[in-house]
Design an enzyme around this catalytic site. Structure first.
Site, PDB file in Angstrom:
ATOM      1  N   ASP A 220     -41.507 -34.658  54.341  1.00  0.00           N
ATOM      2  CA  ASP A 220     -40.470 -35.644  53.983  1.00  0.00           C
ATOM      3  C   ASP A 220     -41.073 -37.037  54.112  1.00  0.00           C
ATOM      4  OD1 ASP A 220     -39.728 -36.800  56.878  1.00  0.00           O
ATOM      5  OD2 ASP A 220     -40.128 -34.658  57.043  1.00  0.00           O
ATOM      6  N   ASP A 222     -39.740 -39.394  56.021  1.00  0.00           N
ATOM      7  CA  ASP A 222     -39.027 -39.998  57.158  1.00  0.00           C
ATOM      8  C   ASP A 222     -37.886 -40.858  56.604  1.00  0.00           C
ATOM      9  OD1 ASP A 222     -38.749 -39.995  59.931  1.00  0.00           O
ATOM     10  OD2 ASP A 222     -39.651 -41.977  60.086  1.00  0.00           O
TER      11      ASP A 222
HETATM   12  N1  ADE Z   1     -40.945 -33.343  61.477  1.00  0.00           N
HETATM   13  C1  ADE Z   1     -40.815 -33.255  60.147  1.00  0.00           C
HETATM   14  N2  ADE Z   1     -40.424 -34.425  59.604  1.00  0.00           N
HETATM   15  C2  ADE Z   1     -40.303 -35.299  60.641  1.00  0.00           C
HETATM   16  C3  ADE Z   1     -39.944 -36.663  60.748  1.00  0.00           C
HETATM   17  N3  ADE Z   1     -39.624 -37.381  59.681  1.00  0.00           N
HETATM   18  N4  ADE Z   1     -39.942 -37.225  61.992  1.00  0.00           N
HETATM   19  C4  ADE Z   1     -40.281 -36.499  63.070  1.00  0.00           C
HETATM   20  N5  ADE Z   1     -40.615 -35.207  63.025  1.00  0.00           N
HETATM   21  C5  ADE Z   1     -40.646 -34.613  61.826  1.00  0.00           C
END
Ligand code: ADE
Length: 283
Positions: A220, A222
């Site tokens: 992703d 974040d």
């Molecule tokens: N694990 C997967 N995506 C994450 C994110 N954006 N922040 C922290 N841990 C994660």
């Protein structure tokens, strides 16, 4: 895998993150419930082989995913692997991307970390009865084992899988995701990825004298990127599932290559660093 050069004295621990806890990758497997001086690991160990090489698989969050990143017993997990005779650990991690050039689905072979966790046990040497004696001040460079990383990256190239050589993860306490202000701050610090479990796993593996490397998957963006959705657990799992086959292919390719190396010197060096940094109590 009948090459005469194949190492006979190695065993590879695989710590499966969210989405990689399927035991099917192991042949001739059986389950083993173990306990350690640090308590119980996240789940039973699954012992078997990949490409003829002895491996031990452990689901970091438990198969039922009932352990949040802050309550995973990292010490018990690493100790259990060591107790089982593992010399190497390959960890898999779902991470958020903090950089435009690392789109979701990218695999990154980490080479750095920033610790933003709080309140996690980071040492086996804590002065408690039944635990190793003394105090240990482990150097953290190199954090991830260079030769192990190299073999994994070479194996990826051989099967035509594109992985990113190097990347710095910021490990946050969780279980919440970051605020936008935090996400932007970590970007400014130069972190490439964000996750919740690399620390203290990498630290404890070093204290245990084990060779450790991580296959991290960006799942992703974040929450820093205005043109895309904000991270969600469902989104993380979806992207991980869509790309997990790449991680499995990489493990299948890398593990026989690891077994073809001679690790005697690396094992001795890792142990020497530990021994060199233990301070024993004065009598
Ligand atoms: N694990 C997967 N995506 C994450 C994110 N954006 N922040 C922290 N841990 C994660």
């Amino acid at each position: 895998y009948s090459k005469v050069t194949m190492s006979r004295n190695i065993k590879i621990g695989i710590i499966g993150g969210s989405g990689l806890d399927n035991p099917d990758i192991l042949k001739n497997r059986y389950e083993k419930i173990v306990s350690t001086p640090f308590g119980d690991p996240s789940d039973f160990l699954i012992i078997g082989q990949i490409g003829g090489v002895s491996c031990v698989l452990l689901a970091r969050h438990g198969r039922r995913h009932d352990k949040i990143p802050g309550t995973v017993n990292y010490r018990a997990n690493i100790w259990a692997m060591k107790q089982e005779g593992c010399t190497h650990i390959i960890a898999t991690n779902a991470c958020g991307s903090l950089q435009e050039h690392i789109p979701p689905g990218t695999l990154v072979i980490l080479d750095g970390f920033i610790d933003r966790t709080v309140n996690r046990e980071q040492t086996f040497f804590d002065g408690q009865p039944g635990h190793p004696e003394g105090i240990c001040h482990m150097p953290m460079e190199p954090s991830f084992h260079p030769l192990l990383r190299h073999v994994i990256i070479e194996a990826a190239c051989k099967i035509g899988l594109c992985v990113k050589d190097g990347g710095c993860v910021v490990a946050i306490e969780g279980p919440r995701f970051s605020s936008k202000a935090e996400s932007l701050l970590y970007q400014k610090w130069g972190a490439d990825l964000i996750g919740m479990t690399t620390v203290p796993e990498v630290v404890l593996a070093k204290e245990a004298g084990m060779m450790y490397a991580t296959i991290a998957m960006a799942t992703d963006w974040d929450c820093w990127r205005s043109s895309t959705e904000v991270v969600s657990h469902v989104g993380v799992l979806k992207v991980f599932e869509e790309n997990v086959e790449k991680v499995i292919q990489l493990l299948r390719a890398a593990i026989p290559q690891i077994a073809n190396e001679n690790w005697d010197q690396s094992i001795a060096e890792m142990q020497a660093v530990v021994n060199h940094n233990i301070v024993l109590p004065k009598n």
